[in-house]
Design a protein around this motif. Structure first.
Motif, PDB file in Angstrom:
ATOM      1  N   UNK A  25      37.653  44.083  36.647  1.00 14.58           N
ATOM      2  CA  UNK A  25      38.826  45.251  36.160  1.00 14.58           C
ATOM      3  C   UNK A  25      40.390  44.935  36.487  1.00 14.58           C
ATOM      4  N   UNK A  26      40.729  45.494  34.964  1.00 10.31           N
ATOM      5  CA  UNK A  26      41.835  45.758  35.092  1.00 10.31           C
ATOM      6  C   UNK A  26      42.192  47.340  35.376  1.00 10.31           C
TER       7      UNK A  26
ATOM      8  N   UNK B 245      37.426  43.009  41.362  1.00  8.92           N
ATOM      9  CA  UNK B 245      38.759  42.415  41.527  1.00  8.92           C
ATOM     10  C   UNK B 245      39.510  42.991  40.489  1.00  8.92           C
ATOM     11  N   UNK B 246      41.375  43.663  40.597  1.00  9.88           N
ATOM     12  CA  UNK B 246      41.899  44.049  40.108  1.00  9.88           C
ATOM     13  C   UNK B 246      42.173  42.899  39.355  1.00  9.88           C
ATOM     14  N   UNK B 247      42.553  42.800  38.282  1.00 15.17           N
ATOM     15  CA  UNK B 247      43.318  41.184  36.795  1.00 15.17           C
ATOM     16  C   UNK B 247      44.137  41.976  35.630  1.00 15.17           C
ATOM     17  N   UNK B 248      45.547  41.063  35.827  1.00 13.81           N
ATOM     18  CA  UNK B 248      45.838  41.591  34.849  1.00 13.81           C
ATOM     19  C   UNK B 248      45.743  41.258  33.415  1.00 13.81           C
ATOM     20  N   UNK B 249      45.647  41.901  32.261  1.00 10.88           N
ATOM     21  CA  UNK B 249      45.470  42.248  30.903  1.00 10.88           C
ATOM     22  C   UNK B 249      44.702  40.668  30.551  1.00 10.88           C
ATOM     23  N   UNK B 250      45.308  39.443  30.475  1.00 11.60           N
ATOM     24  CA  UNK B 250      45.063  38.348  30.159  1.00 11.60           C
ATOM     25  C   UNK B 250      43.994  37.330  31.038  1.00 11.60           C
ATOM     26  N   UNK B 251      43.347  38.938  32.080  1.00 14.73           N
ATOM     27  CA  UNK B 251      42.689  37.916  32.877  1.00 14.73           C
ATOM     28  C   UNK B 251      40.864  38.825  32.926  1.00 14.73           C
ATOM     29  N   UNK B 252      41.411  39.840  31.753  1.00 17.45           N
ATOM     30  CA  UNK B 252      40.404  40.680  31.977  1.00 17.45           C
ATOM     31  C   UNK B 252      38.957  39.879  31.707  1.00 17.45           C
ATOM     32  N   UNK B 253      39.242  38.958  30.416  1.00 11.38           N
ATOM     33  CA  UNK B 253      37.592  38.424  29.927  1.00 11.38           C
ATOM     34  C   UNK B 253      36.890  37.572  30.002  1.00 11.38           C
ATOM     35  N   UNK B 254      37.754  36.479  31.036  1.00 10.46           N
ATOM     36  CA  UNK B 254      37.607  35.330  31.650  1.00 10.46           C
ATOM     37  C   UNK B 254      37.992  35.219  33.051  1.00 10.46           C
TER      38      UNK B 254
ATOM     39  N   UNK C 251      45.757  39.882  40.952  1.00 12.20           N
ATOM     40  CA  UNK C 251      46.580  39.119  39.732  1.00 12.20           C
ATOM     41  C   UNK C 251      48.566  39.099  40.237  1.00 12.20           C
ATOM     42  N   UNK C 252      49.462  38.712  40.329  1.00  8.13           N
ATOM     43  CA  UNK C 252      50.450  37.535  40.127  1.00  8.13           C
ATOM     44  C   UNK C 252      51.172  38.670  39.757  1.00  8.13           C
ATOM     45  N   UNK C 253      52.398  39.527  40.680  1.00 11.36           N
ATOM     46  CA  UNK C 253      53.549  40.853  39.690  1.00 11.36           C
ATOM     47  C   UNK C 253      54.757  40.223  41.301  1.00 11.36           C
ATOM     48  N   UNK C 254      55.975  40.635  40.234  1.00  7.61           N
ATOM     49  CA  UNK C 254      56.930  41.017  40.909  1.00  7.61           C
ATOM     50  C   UNK C 254      57.454  41.722  41.492  1.00  7.61           C
ATOM     51  N   UNK C 255      57.340  42.699  40.174  1.00 12.35           N
ATOM     52  CA  UNK C 255      56.601  44.356  40.355  1.00 12.35           C
ATOM     53  C   UNK C 255      56.399  45.648  41.618  1.00 12.35           C
ATOM     54  N   UNK C 256      55.396  45.161  41.375  1.00 12.37           N
ATOM     55  CA  UNK C 256      54.018  45.845  42.497  1.00 12.37           C
ATOM     56  C   UNK C 256      54.220  45.160  43.775  1.00 12.37           C
ATOM     57  N   UNK C 257      55.099  45.895  44.824  1.00 16.93           N
ATOM     58  CA  UNK C 257      55.049  45.298  46.190  1.00 16.93           C
ATOM     59  C   UNK C 257      53.426  45.029  46.634  1.00 16.93           C
ATOM     60  N   UNK C 258      53.535  43.451  47.153  1.00 20.18           N
ATOM     61  CA  UNK C 258      52.055  42.975  48.039  1.00 20.18           C
ATOM     62  C   UNK C 258      52.897  42.971  49.857  1.00 20.18           C
TER      63      UNK C 258
ATOM     64  N   UNK D 181      40.984  43.262  23.688  1.00 17.36           N
ATOM     65  CA  UNK D 181      40.859  42.694  24.522  1.00 17.36           C
ATOM     66  C   UNK D 181      40.035  42.001  25.376  1.00 17.36           C
ATOM     67  N   UNK D 182      38.999  42.604  24.266  1.00 16.40           N
ATOM     68  CA  UNK D 182      37.428  40.992  24.874  1.00 16.40           C
ATOM     69  C   UNK D 182      36.808  42.107  26.296  1.00 16.40           C
ATOM     70  N   UNK D 183      36.603  43.285  25.622  1.00 16.56           N
ATOM     71  CA  UNK D 183      35.446  43.318  26.655  1.00 16.56           C
ATOM     72  C   UNK D 183      34.691  44.087  25.874  1.00 16.56           C
ATOM     73  N   UNK D 184      33.127  44.665  26.474  1.00 16.98           N
ATOM     74  CA  UNK D 184      32.075  45.282  25.777  1.00 16.98           C
ATOM     75  C   UNK D 184      32.015  46.335  25.610  1.00 16.98           C
ATOM     76  N   UNK D 185      31.851  46.760  27.574  1.00 21.08           N
ATOM     77  CA  UNK D 185      31.874  48.089  27.912  1.00 21.08           C
ATOM     78  C   UNK D 185      33.216  48.435  29.093  1.00 21.08           C
ATOM     79  N   UNK D 186      33.476  49.970  29.357  1.00 21.22           N
ATOM     80  CA  UNK D 186      34.398  49.896  30.414  1.00 21.22           C
ATOM     81  C   UNK D 186      34.040  49.899  32.134  1.00 21.22           C
ATOM     82  N   UNK D 187      35.328  50.102  32.535  1.00 23.68           N
ATOM     83  CA  UNK D 187      34.775  49.838  34.012  1.00 23.68           C
ATOM     84  C   UNK D 187      33.999  50.539  34.667  1.00 23.68           C
ATOM     85  N   UNK D 188      34.132  51.930  34.427  1.00 21.70           N
ATOM     86  CA  UNK D 188      33.055  53.409  34.751  1.00 21.70           C
ATOM     87  C   UNK D 188      31.725  52.616  34.459  1.00 21.70           C
TER      88      UNK D 188
END
Length: 358
Positions: free
Chosen positions: A230-231, A201-210, A108-115, A254-261
């Motif tokens: 997973x987000x 793969x830790x993704x943002x909310x918009x990418x969680x389904x596809x 994911x891209x983010x200006x708020x979370x340091x890379x 948000x378009x997911x059938x199962x939890x990440x767990x």
């Protein structure tokens, strides 16, 4: 037996956020700076299983005891960790203690979370971590094969170490060892590079389904067989919802059938070749984790070592037969209960009652 998964990755990829979500706690500190996690956090999580819930109802059990999975939030590794960079070898040693590794990859891209790196590149990030593990293995192998230490290493382990040394030095796939040696011997070698791996793969909310361009690049390189999208932030939000219907509606939205767990558990059981058998009665219904192709006496030993030593027979009913016949009594009356001996290979979902001598 359960199993223990270590969550590893570069700093600030979402490891502690995922840990908090999976364990439904705020035990792991999550913050926007590298090396926030110093000592590893450990969370023990009951493995959800609808079959166990059904057994509790049928047997009118007073207690329900799930099998468990342990998650270990290990501090972020950086390039040079095997030589002491960042927090160094201390954290590599924590990885040795787990059954499987969950590689947390920033997608994911983010200006708020340091890379810690100048751009998002999941393939590069994984290669950094795996290179550090290989370098740590190389150091360990060379020390154990040294003349003064070699006398304390058995012949099988020497063969594994020599082959591993050749593969690492020639930049070949160390997984080749899995085809040439027994799994139990490879486990005893303690090589980090041979730990079974899951990729998250830790993704943002918009990418969680596809997914997105980063997950596509990663899956093209490593396949999706052991890869999960997973987000971590969304998982956290799901676990903060206490109402089951609210959770379901939120997940649908948000378009997911199962939890990440649940996804991690399914992939983890498959990766480690694990299965579940049950014991069920008025006092308790309980799930037990075993290795695939486990014999009945070994399964009995998961309950108590005396059960394995004094094993006589296992009263056995398949889960489907147990449910269709509403428990032990009718299953016996309809001939669905079998008496199995020492050579019986326990099937996933079997309900067992062991006969043994003390």
């Amino acid at each position: 037996m359960g199993f223990k998964c270590g969550i590893v990755g570069l700093p600030n990829v979402g490891k502690s956020t995922l840990f908090n979500a999976l364990t439904n706690s705020s035990k792991a500190q999550a913050a926007n700076f590298p090396f926030c996690t110093i000592e590893p956090n450990i969370g023990i999580v009951p493995v959800p299983d609808e079959r166990l819930d059904k057994l509790v109802l049928i047997s009118k059990s007073k207690k329900k005891i799930n099998t468990t999975i342990s998650f270990v939030d290990i501090a972020g590794l950086v390039k040079g960790a095997s030589k002491g960079e960042g927090l160094g070898n201390k954290f590599l040693s924590h990885i040795r203690e787990v059954d499987a590794i969950i590689h947390m990859i920033r997608c994911f891209d983010s200006n708020n979370i340091q890379n810690v790196n100048p751009n998002v590149d999941p393939v590069r990030d994984l290669e950094i971590i795996e290179t550090e593990m290989k370098l740590a293995d190389l150091d360990s192998i060379q020390k154990r094969l040294d003349k003064k230490n070699r006398k304390n290493v058995d012949e099988v382990e020497i063969s594994i170490l020599e082959k591993a040394l050749d593969l690492i030095n020639n930049d070949k796939d160390i997984e080749i060892l899995n085809q040439e040696f027994e799994k139990k011997d490879l486990r005893l070698s303690g090589l980090l590079s041979l730990k079974p791996k899951l990729f998250v793969c830790n993704v943002d909310e918009d990418s969680i389904a596809e997914g997105n361009k980063y997950t596509t690049e990663f899956i093209n390189k490593y396949s999706n067989q052991n890869t999960i999208l997973i987000s971590a932030e969304i998982e956290n939000q799901i676990n903060q919802l206490t109402d089951v219907d609210e959770k379901k509606k939120f997940m649908e939205m948000i378009g997911i059938k199962e939890t990440g767990l649940n996804n991690l558990i399914k992939k983890g059981y498959s990766l480690l070749s694990l299965e579940t058998f049950f014991t069920s009665g008025p006092e308790e219904s309980r799930a037990w984790t075993i290795n695939r192709n486990c014999t009945a006496p070994k399964a009995a030993g998961e309950i108590h070592s005396d059960f394995e030593k004094g094993f006589i027979r296992a009263e056995t009913i398949s889960y489907i037969d147990f449910v269709e016949n509403d428990g032990w009594v009718k299953s016996k009356e309809s001939g669905k209960m079998r008496l199995e001996g020492k050579d019986y290979i326990v099937k996933d979902g079997d309900i067992l009652n062991f006969r043994f001598n003390t």
